[in-house]
Design an enzyme around this catalytic site. Structure first.
Site, mmCIF file in Angstrom:
data_model
loop_
_atom_site.group_PDB
_atom_site.id
_atom_site.type_symbol
_atom_site.label_atom_id
_atom_site.label_comp_id
_atom_site.label_asym_id
_atom_site.label_seq_id
_atom_site.Cartn_x
_atom_site.Cartn_y
_atom_site.Cartn_z
ATOM 1 N N PRO A 71 0.798 -1.187 0.000
ATOM 2 C CA PRO A 71 0.000 0.000 0.000
ATOM 3 C C PRO A 71 0.853 1.269 0.000
ATOM 4 O O PRO A 71 1.741 1.437 0.831
ATOM 5 C CB PRO A 71 -0.766 -0.118 1.296
ATOM 6 C CG PRO A 71 -0.616 -1.523 1.748
ATOM 7 C CD PRO A 71 0.381 -2.172 0.892
ATOM 8 N N ARG A 87 15.163 -0.114 -6.349
ATOM 9 C CA ARG A 87 13.807 -0.428 -6.788
ATOM 10 C C ARG A 87 13.727 -0.364 -8.306
ATOM 11 O O ARG A 87 14.365 0.481 -8.926
ATOM 12 C CB ARG A 87 12.795 0.572 -6.209
ATOM 13 C CG ARG A 87 13.014 0.972 -4.765
ATOM 14 C CD ARG A 87 12.807 -0.174 -3.792
ATOM 15 N NE ARG A 87 11.511 -0.802 -3.906
ATOM 16 C CZ ARG A 87 10.384 -0.314 -3.382
ATOM 17 N NH1 ARG A 87 10.406 0.800 -2.706
ATOM 18 N NH2 ARG A 87 9.257 -0.952 -3.534
#
Length: 269
Positions: A2, A259
């Site tokens: 989330p 990432r």
DNA sequence: GACAACCTGACC
DNA sequence: GGTCAGGTTGTC
């Protein structure tokens, strides 16, 4: 996990479903998810849920006993309201039994954290004090000014919760695509015009995503256990190798700040 | 700023 | 078997 839109959806859901409920009992299934100590049942029993709010990706559940429970869902954490008799899902670590139903904290990877604190102390917690302004609250001029001081790649600036809180990997990539900014660009070198545009796109995308009840890739669900819908509107995140929706070039993926960053090398300069 | 660590599960 | 995953933190 989330990111901001998903956390906002959960907070809104829980405010609708359990605000005003009274805690009857708590069932601690996994002790290691707690930061600080595990609260005594006696200190929670009888407390009412006054309401929930969010800063960045942190969820605050305020109680009538002058304490709050802080949740961070990290990658796979879920907060779901269920009936008492509903079967208990695998990887459920905490159950807060209410006078009407119960709130369950579930987390496959167990990165998520729960913290029981005095409400007044929240702002003094080091990890809360360190948070930058919320992505939906920072004024355009502040954002532009602050980005211009950073000599790091823009993608890693957007991911830095001390700089601005709420963005994660999906929305950073989507916002940079909408703003036609390459994720590798050094933040301080991006034009003021492009950064103003970035602020607008950030607001637009985060609000649209919340409107769609968040993005569900593999684990995220809302406060009722239902998936969101914004994954259907992703333009670059998770689309490496596919054609850019704007120009048809192949969408690329490269690692920034550890990432994956997805972007169109032609549209994003 | 790069990388490992914290975990489990899905996929190749 | 190896790689990767909406996050964060601590280490070189």
């Amino acid at each position: 996990m989330p990111e901001l839109p998903e956390v906002q959806t959960v907070v809104d859901d829980l405010n609708r479903m359990i605000k005003g409920c009274t805690i009857r009992d708590i069932l601690v299934i996994t002790r290691t998810i707690w930061r600080g100590g595990i609260p005594r049942k006696a200190s929670l029993a009888g407390a009412a849920v006054k309401g929930l709010e969010r800063k960045g990706k942190h969820i605050f559940m305020h109680l009538s006993n002058n304490h709050s429970i802080i949740f961070h869902l990290k990658m796979t954490g879920k907060l779901i309201v269920r009936e008492q008799n509903d079967p208990i899902a695998r990887h459920t670590h905490l159950i807060i039994k209410l006078d009407r139903g119960e709130l369950r904290f579930n987390d496959v990877r167990r990165f998520g954290v729960v913290h029981y604190v005095k409400t007044k102390q929240i702002a003094k917690l080091d990890y809360i004090a360190a948070l930058g302004p919320d992505a939906l609250e920072i004024p355009m001029d502040d954002l532009v000014k602050r980005i211009r001081t950073k000599k790091r790649k823009i993608k890693s600036v957007l991911l830095d919760q001390r700089f601005i809180s709420g963005l994660g990997n999906i929305y950073s990539d989507e916002i940079l695509f909408a703003s036609r900014i390459n994720p590798s660009r050094i933040a301080s070198k991006i034009s003021v015009g492009k950064l103003k545009n970035l602020h607008g796109n950030m607001t637009l995308i985060l609000k649209a995503a919340a409107q769609s009840r968040g993005s569900s890739i593999s684990d995220y669900v809302d406060g009722s256990g239902n998936v969101g819908g914004f994954q259907n509107y992703h333009k670059v995140y998770g689309k490496a190798g596919r054609p850019c929706p704007d120009c048809g070039s192949r969408i690329m993926k490269l690692v920034i700040s550890g990432r994956s960053s997805h972007y169109c090398p032609r549209c994003q300069r």
